[in-house]
Scaffold this motif. Structure first.
Motif, mmCIF file in Angstrom:
data_model
loop_
_atom_site.group_PDB
_atom_site.id
_atom_site.type_symbol
_atom_site.label_atom_id
_atom_site.label_comp_id
_atom_site.label_asym_id
_atom_site.label_seq_id
_atom_site.Cartn_x
_atom_site.Cartn_y
_atom_site.Cartn_z
ATOM 1 N N ARG A 36 0.813 -1.220 0.000
ATOM 2 C CA ARG A 36 0.000 0.000 0.000
ATOM 3 C C ARG A 36 0.845 1.267 0.000
ATOM 4 N NH1 ARG A 36 -4.207 -2.008 4.712
ATOM 5 N NH2 ARG A 36 -5.617 -3.209 3.386
ATOM 6 N N GLU A 37 1.881 1.286 0.828
ATOM 7 C CA GLU A 37 2.636 2.528 1.021
ATOM 8 C C GLU A 37 3.809 2.666 0.049
ATOM 9 O OE1 GLU A 37 3.693 3.029 5.119
ATOM 10 O OE2 GLU A 37 1.633 2.727 5.834
ATOM 11 N N LEU A 38 4.494 1.574 -0.233
ATOM 12 C CA LEU A 38 5.638 1.636 -1.146
ATOM 13 C C LEU A 38 5.281 1.193 -2.554
ATOM 14 C CD1 LEU A 38 8.539 0.285 1.123
ATOM 15 C CD2 LEU A 38 7.728 2.638 0.805
ATOM 16 N N LYS A 39 4.042 0.738 -2.741
ATOM 17 C CA LYS A 39 3.544 0.319 -4.065
ATOM 18 C C LYS A 39 4.336 -0.842 -4.648
ATOM 19 C CE LYS A 39 0.757 3.791 -3.641
ATOM 20 N NZ LYS A 39 -0.616 3.548 -3.116
ATOM 21 N N ILE A 40 4.892 -1.688 -3.780
ATOM 22 C CA ILE A 40 5.605 -2.870 -4.249
ATOM 23 C C ILE A 40 4.588 -3.941 -4.636
ATOM 24 C CG2 ILE A 40 7.207 -4.727 -3.626
ATOM 25 C CD1 ILE A 40 8.551 -2.789 -1.703
ATOM 26 N N THR A 41 4.726 -4.477 -5.831
ATOM 27 C CA THR A 41 3.874 -5.570 -6.279
ATOM 28 C C THR A 41 4.299 -6.843 -5.562
ATOM 29 O OG1 THR A 41 3.659 -4.518 -8.440
ATOM 30 C CG2 THR A 41 3.065 -6.851 -8.303
ATOM 31 N N ILE A 42 3.329 -7.616 -5.073
ATOM 32 C CA ILE A 42 3.637 -8.833 -4.316
ATOM 33 C C ILE A 42 2.918 -10.022 -4.948
ATOM 34 C CG2 ILE A 42 3.407 -10.008 -2.084
ATOM 35 C CD1 ILE A 42 3.661 -7.271 -0.749
ATOM 36 N N VAL A 43 3.667 -11.093 -5.153
ATOM 37 C CA VAL A 43 3.101 -12.370 -5.592
ATOM 38 C C VAL A 43 3.538 -13.412 -4.570
ATOM 39 C CG1 VAL A 43 3.001 -14.126 -7.395
ATOM 40 C CG2 VAL A 43 3.213 -11.707 -8.026
ATOM 41 N N GLN A 44 2.572 -14.056 -3.932
ATOM 42 C CA GLN A 44 2.898 -15.062 -2.928
ATOM 43 C C GLN A 44 2.245 -16.396 -3.277
ATOM 44 O OE1 GLN A 44 1.318 -14.580 1.027
ATOM 45 N NE2 GLN A 44 -0.737 -14.035 0.329
ATOM 46 N N VAL A 45 2.959 -17.455 -2.961
ATOM 47 C CA VAL A 45 2.403 -18.810 -2.994
ATOM 48 C C VAL A 45 2.044 -19.185 -1.566
ATOM 49 C CG1 VAL A 45 3.058 -21.237 -3.186
ATOM 50 C CG2 VAL A 45 3.504 -19.694 -5.082
ATOM 51 N N THR A 46 0.836 -19.671 -1.376
ATOM 52 C CA THR A 46 0.416 -20.103 -0.050
ATOM 53 C C THR A 46 -0.618 -21.211 -0.167
ATOM 54 O OG1 THR A 46 -0.549 -19.401 2.073
ATOM 55 C CG2 THR A 46 -1.379 -18.321 0.087
ATOM 56 N N HIS A 47 -0.667 -22.077 0.836
ATOM 57 C CA HIS A 47 -1.714 -23.102 0.871
ATOM 58 C C HIS A 47 -2.808 -22.720 1.866
ATOM 59 C CE1 HIS A 47 0.855 -24.188 4.296
ATOM 60 N NE2 HIS A 47 -0.219 -24.754 4.812
ATOM 61 N N GLU A 48 -2.647 -21.561 2.516
ATOM 62 C CA GLU A 48 -3.605 -21.132 3.530
ATOM 63 C C GLU A 48 -4.508 -20.029 2.980
ATOM 64 O OE1 GLU A 48 -2.064 -20.848 7.705
ATOM 65 O OE2 GLU A 48 -0.158 -20.743 6.636
ATOM 66 N N ARG A 49 -5.799 -20.279 2.967
ATOM 67 C CA ARG A 49 -6.719 -19.287 2.427
ATOM 68 C C ARG A 49 -6.698 -17.984 3.240
ATOM 69 N NH1 ARG A 49 -10.515 -18.319 -1.119
ATOM 70 N NH2 ARG A 49 -12.219 -16.916 -0.575
ATOM 71 N N LYS A 50 -6.571 -18.094 4.549
ATOM 72 C CA LYS A 50 -6.581 -16.868 5.362
ATOM 73 C C LYS A 50 -5.386 -15.979 5.034
ATOM 74 C CE LYS A 50 -4.255 -18.858 9.419
ATOM 75 N NZ LYS A 50 -4.365 -19.128 10.871
ATOM 76 N N ILE A 51 -4.291 -16.579 4.577
ATOM 77 C CA ILE A 51 -3.131 -15.800 4.148
ATOM 78 C C ILE A 51 -3.373 -15.224 2.756
ATOM 79 C CG2 ILE A 51 -0.661 -15.899 3.595
ATOM 80 C CD1 ILE A 51 -1.346 -16.024 6.608
#
Length: 235
Positions: A191-206
């Protein structure tokens, strides 16, 4: 503006005498400022896709463009330049060097970029302060909790001012409360630094911390789930 775009990406490899098709014609577009989660069962192709996005592996076929540059046509040295200057990596197991302090661990990628002494330390200190570790920068990894070690890894990832952070199960080794702290940091960076993030996760809450969820199954994108940015919040 598209930060990266994959079209018709396949990845196959040999496992003994058997050909394994890890990805089967993936189409994926990620815009500047996106926060994307990739979910799927074991063997669905999540890590393979992340490795290709991170220029750690090349597709068997298809095209991959980063800011209109064809990645699949680049040589090893050019791919390394993209990884060093454009992408920050965060892994499940932190990958910190045990004999180096938090500050020295964050400095490492800056050394490879040829950034000299005082400037390098200043950048590393600012990165650690950004993740709330300004008072722990001289501690060794063994003197830090799991959550603190992951925050050092995040500081290392942002120290080179990347456009993109790739996170592979970033909370997989953490308890739920610490996971929330880490995900709040990712949200702040996005939000603040406008860094694009792509994450792999198996947890829906994450996964729900992001804007969009790509669901993978057997090397295919089964569905795309769009989350309302105005209501995305810590869960």
């Amino acid at each position: 503006m598209s930060l990266l775009e994959l079209k018709g990406i396949t990845r196959s490899y040999k496992n003994g005498q058997i050909q394994v098709n890890a990805l089967n014609g993936i189409d994926l577009k990620i815009e500047d400022g996106d926060f994307v989660s990739i979910m799927g069962p074991s063997g669905s192709g999540k890590s393979t896709l992340l490795n290709i996005i991170g220029c750690l592996d090349l597709p068997t076929s298809g095209t991959y463009m980063i800011r209109d540059k064809h990645v699949e046509k680049l040589r090893d040295g050019q791919l390394a330049d993209i990884r060093n200057q454009f992408i920050g990596f965060v892994f499940q197991r932190f990958h910190l060097l045990p004999n180096l302090s938090a500050l020295e661990n964050v400095e490492l990628p800056l050394i490879y970029q040829g950034i000299l002494g005082k400037k390098r330390k200043k950048i590393a200190k600012e990165a650690l302060e950004a993740v709330g570790l300004g008072d722990r920068m001289n501690h060794l990894p063994s003197q830090l909790s799991g959550g603190e070690q992951q925050r050092v890894a995040i500081a290392r990832a942002i120290s080179s001012n990347p456009s993109l952070i790739l996170a592979d199960e970033p909370t997989g080794a953490l308890d739920s409360r610490t996971s929330e702290t880490i995900m709040n940091i990712f949200q702040k960076l996005n939000r603040e630094l406008k860094i694009t993030i792509v994450q792999v996760t198996h947890e829906r809450k994450i996964a729900l911390y992001g804007h969009k969820i790509y669901h993978l199954l057997d090397g295919n994108i089964e569905k795309v789930e769009i989350l309302d940015k105005s209501t995305v919040k810590s869960v």
